[in-house]
Scaffold this active site. Sequence first.
Site, PDB file in Angstrom:
ATOM      1  N   GLY A 194       0.780  -1.235   0.000  1.00  0.00           N
ATOM      2  CA  GLY A 194       0.000   0.000   0.000  1.00  0.00           C
ATOM      3  C   GLY A 194       0.808   1.279   0.000  1.00  0.00           C
ATOM      4  CG  ASN A 224       7.295   4.188  -8.341  1.00  0.00           C
ATOM      5  OD1 ASN A 224       6.298   4.396  -7.661  1.00  0.00           O
ATOM      6  ND2 ASN A 224       7.274   3.441  -9.431  1.00  0.00           N
ATOM      7  CB  CYS A 253      -2.162   5.141  -7.592  1.00  0.00           C
ATOM      8  SG  CYS A 253      -0.412   4.939  -7.255  1.00  0.00           S
ATOM      9  CB  THR A 259       9.884 -10.869  -7.172  1.00  0.00           C
ATOM     10  OG1 THR A 259       8.661 -10.115  -7.235  1.00  0.00           O
ATOM     11  CG2 THR A 259       9.702 -12.016  -6.200  1.00  0.00           C
TER      12      THR A 259
END
Length: 302
Positions: free
Chosen positions: A72, A99, A130, A266
Site C-alpha cells: 500500500g 517512483n 494507483c 522480486t
Amino acid sequence: MANLSVKINTLKFKNPVMTASGTFGYGKEFEDFVDLSRLGGIIVKGTTLEPRQGNDYPRMAETPQGMLNCVGLQNKGVDYFVQKIYPFIAGYDTNILVNVSGNSPENYARCAEKLKDLEHIPAIELNISCPNVKDGGMAFGTSCTSAAAVVKAVRAVYPKPIIVKLSPNVTDITEIARACEAEGADSVSLINTLMGMAVDIEKRRPLLSIRTGGLSGPAVKPVALRMVYDVAHAVKIPVVGLGGIMNERDALEFMMCGATAIEIGTANFIDPQVTVKVIDGMNQWLDDHGVKDVNEIIGCID
C-alpha cells in the site's frame, strides 16, 4: 566485453539493469551485498506527496512461482525523501530514479515538482496503478483518459525524463501506452503487478488483509513478455521491461522483445546480488555470441 550502455531520451545508463521500485528500498539497504555503482539505475520505493501508513498486516504472501503483496505504498512522503533520504543517496554513481504515486493528477504533479530541482535525480517513474479517488477508485492506468491526465499534469511541471509504469490489468495495454506517449512520456515501463488472491483454507479467509494484492515473480513473465513485445511495436518511445526477471536469460528475452532496459524486482528478495549477476551474465552471453553492442539485440524479434 560488449558495450552495455543504453539511452532513454537524454538519460544514459551504463547498462540496462535497474532495480524495480519497492524491492530495493533506497539502495542503501543493499550496500553490503552489491556494488551499487555497477547498476544501470536504482528506482527507489514509491513516494507520495503526503506520508502513507500502508495497509494492515498481513500484506505479503508466497504463491507458486511468485508472491502477492498489498503493502500500500507505505512511505514518509516526498518532503521526508528530499530532506532525509536524498542527501544519503545523492552520491551514488548510478542513476537514481524516484517512483511517484498519487491519487489525482494534481497530486502527482505536486509530488513531481518537489523533485525536479534535485540534481542527482535525473528522471522519475510514474506509478499509474494507483486508485483514482475522483473516479470511484479505478486505477489511473486502466483508462486512457486518466493515464493521459496524469502524464499531462506531470509533464507541465517536470522537465526531466518521465517513465510511466503501466498496469497489466487492462484490456489493451498498447492503448494506454499510446495515450501516455501522446502526452509527453519519454518511456513506458511494464508490467506492474497482476491482481491476484490467495486463501488460507484452515482459517477460511484470504491470506492478505485487503483480500487481493499484486502478483509478481516468475509466474508473470510470459504475460509481461507478450505485453512488452506488443507495446514496443505500438509506440516510438523506449520501453523498459519487467516482470519475473530472475537471471540474465530472462533479461535478454525482454530486450529481444523490444525492451531498451529492464528492472529486477522480486528476485532481489531471493538473491540480493541478482542484479550484478544479471549484468555479468548478460555480458558473457553477448561475448559468447559475438555481439559487440547490447543495442543490437533490442527488438530483434519481429
